[in-house]
Design an enzyme around this catalytic site. Structure first.
Site, PDB file in Angstrom:
ATOM      1  CE  LYS A 110      44.944  33.079 -21.013  1.00 10.67           C
ATOM      2  NZ  LYS A 110      43.933  33.988 -20.636  1.00 10.67           N
ATOM      3  NE  ARG A 158      35.398  28.979 -18.731  1.00 14.55           N
ATOM      4  CZ  ARG A 158      35.799  29.932 -19.333  1.00 14.55           C
ATOM      5  NH1 ARG A 158      36.907  29.886 -20.000  1.00 14.55           N
ATOM      6  NH2 ARG A 158      35.153  31.238 -19.158  1.00 14.55           N
ATOM      7  NE  ARG A 173      40.939  32.541 -15.486  1.00 12.79           N
ATOM      8  CZ  ARG A 173      40.275  32.330 -16.599  1.00 12.79           C
ATOM      9  NH1 ARG A 173      38.808  32.418 -16.602  1.00 12.79           N
ATOM     10  NH2 ARG A 173      40.852  32.239 -17.906  1.00 12.79           N
ATOM     11  CG  ASN A 231      42.913  35.102 -17.241  1.00 15.36           C
ATOM     12  OD1 ASN A 231      43.796  34.909 -17.766  1.00 15.36           O
ATOM     13  ND2 ASN A 231      41.473  35.539 -17.756  1.00 15.36           N
ATOM     14  CG  HIS A 280      42.478  28.973 -22.554  1.00 12.49           C
ATOM     15  ND1 HIS A 280      41.637  30.035 -23.274  1.00 12.49           N
ATOM     16  CD2 HIS A 280      42.318  27.856 -23.417  1.00 12.49           C
ATOM     17  CE1 HIS A 280      40.991  29.392 -23.997  1.00 12.49           C
ATOM     18  NE2 HIS A 280      41.251  27.864 -23.987  1.00 12.49           N
TER      19      HIS A 280
HETATM   20  P1  IDP Z   1      38.176  33.156 -20.497  1.00 11.26           P
HETATM   21  O1  IDP Z   1      39.768  33.186 -20.713  1.00 11.26           O
HETATM   22  O2  IDP Z   1      37.621  33.060 -19.300  1.00 11.26           O
HETATM   23  O3  IDP Z   1      37.611  31.903 -21.547  1.00 11.26           O
HETATM   24  P2  IDP Z   1      37.569  35.152 -22.819  1.00 11.26           P
HETATM   25  O4  IDP Z   1      36.251  35.981 -22.924  1.00 11.26           O
HETATM   26  O5  IDP Z   1      37.485  33.984 -24.149  1.00 11.26           O
HETATM   27  O6  IDP Z   1      38.036  34.437 -21.324  1.00 11.26           O
HETATM   28  O7  IDP Z   1      38.842  35.774 -23.008  1.00 11.26           O
HETATM   29  C1  IDP Z   1      39.972  35.640 -23.453  1.00 11.26           C
HETATM   30  C2  IDP Z   1      41.080  36.308 -22.509  1.00 11.26           C
HETATM   31  O8  IDP Z   1      41.051  37.501 -23.037  1.00 11.26           O
HETATM   32  C3  IDP Z   1      40.821  36.329 -20.919  1.00 11.26           C
HETATM   33  O9  IDP Z   1      41.294  35.142 -20.399  1.00 11.26           O
HETATM   34  C4  IDP Z   1      41.771  37.422 -20.506  1.00 11.26           C
HETATM   35  O10 IDP Z   1      43.181  37.022 -20.568  1.00 11.26           O
HETATM   36  C5  IDP Z   1      41.491  38.241 -21.776  1.00 11.26           C
HETATM   37  N1  IDP Z   1      40.419  39.383 -21.546  1.00 11.26           N
HETATM   38  C6  IDP Z   1      39.181  39.141 -21.526  1.00 11.26           C
HETATM   39  N2  IDP Z   1      38.285  40.314 -21.477  1.00 11.26           N
HETATM   40  C7  IDP Z   1      39.619  41.290 -21.440  1.00 11.26           C
HETATM   41  C8  IDP Z   1      39.431  42.605 -21.052  1.00 11.26           C
HETATM   42  O11 IDP Z   1      38.453  43.366 -20.953  1.00 11.26           O
HETATM   43  N3  IDP Z   1      40.532  43.361 -21.187  1.00 11.26           N
HETATM   44  C9  IDP Z   1      41.686  42.852 -21.269  1.00 11.26           C
HETATM   45  N4  IDP Z   1      41.795  41.397 -21.460  1.00 11.26           N
HETATM   46  C10 IDP Z   1      40.610  40.721 -21.361  1.00 11.26           C
HETATM   47 MG    MG Z   2      37.353  31.722 -23.590  1.00  7.62          MG
END
Ligand code: IDP
Ligand code: MG
Length: 205
Positions: free
Chosen positions: A20, A129, A146, A166, A169
């Site tokens: 990212k 993951r 992360r 983070n 992706h």
């Molecule tokens: P992932 O990237 O680990 O698969 P997802 O739940 O698919 O996680 O969420 C997508 C992205 O959204 C996360 O990687 C993060 O950058 C962002 N995100 C997730 N939860 C939050 C939150 O509570 N606040 C702000 N950003 C969030």
């Molecule tokens: Mg996701």
């Protein structure tokens, strides 16, 4: 190209990974790629792109369940730390919160170029993951990407009306991986017909 390229059978999968904007801007592209390479996973496609807002929007799911889950990720942390979601982000509705986070996420991925790649190997989706670590850096184990390189939390991000930074992706399951690979890469951009030198020792390939 190469000899005896196998990578077939039910164990072999492909995952979509993207460094990212914060990962690119912090000079962590090599670190991310090398963690997959060293584990024995194979990079079969890679490119740097500045995706359009529309392309980013189509990358993430739009269904209510996914959006509600996005809201929950923050709410769970607020509950744990005794934070009132209404005070912090103006709502205690998980879907409304999820919609807000999804919007911030699209802006985040538009901040700088990203590096998109396809990683292939044994149980690649789960392995990637595991190497990446869990979504919220504040919860990610040390030793994961992360966990080692970020420290963000919804308690900070949602207050500042931005997405969690983070670094990368990674596809969560087969359906996501298939959608994302087709969304980011054409068949001509995928190079799986080369052998990794150490795979002869590791897997009889
Ligand atoms: P992932 O990237 O680990 O698969 P997802 O739940 O698919 O996680 O969420 C997508 C992205 O959204 C996360 O990687 C993060 O950058 C962002 N995100 C997730 N939860 C939050 C939150 O509570 N606040 C702000 N950003 C969030
Ligand atoms: Mg996701």
């Amino acid at each position: 190209m190469g000899k005896n390229v196998k990578q077939k059978g039910p164990a072999y999968e492909r995952s979509f990974v993207m460094v990212k904007p914060d990962g690119v801007q912090r000079g962590l592209i090599g670190e991310v790629v090398s963690r997959f390479e060293k584990r024995g996973l194979k990079v079969v496609a890679m490119k740097m792109v500045k995706p359009s807002l529309e392309h980013i929007d189509e990358h993430y799911p739009k269904d209510e369940e996914w959006i509600g889950r996005l809201g929950d990720k923050g709410f769970n942390v607020f509950k744990e730390y005794g934070i009132d979601p209404k005070k912090l982000m103006g709502t205690d509705d998980r879907k409304e919160a999820g919609e807000m986070v999804r919007g911030w996420l699209v802006d985040y991925l538009n901040e700088a170029p990203v590096v998109a790649m396809i990683i292939e190997g044994i149980h690649a989706i789960d392995m990637v993951r595991k190497i990446a670590g869990t979504t919220l850096p504040s919860k990610a184990e040390i030793g994961t990407i992360r966990g080692d390189f970020s420290v963000d939390s919804p308690a900070a991000a949602n207050l500042e009306k931005r997405a969690i930074k983070n670094i990368l992706h990674a596809s969560e399951n087969k359906e996501e991986a298939e959608h994302e690979i087709a969304h980011w890469f054409s068949r001509e951009e995928i190079f799986d017909d080369y052998a990794r030198a150490e795979h002869g020792v590791m897997f009889n390939e």
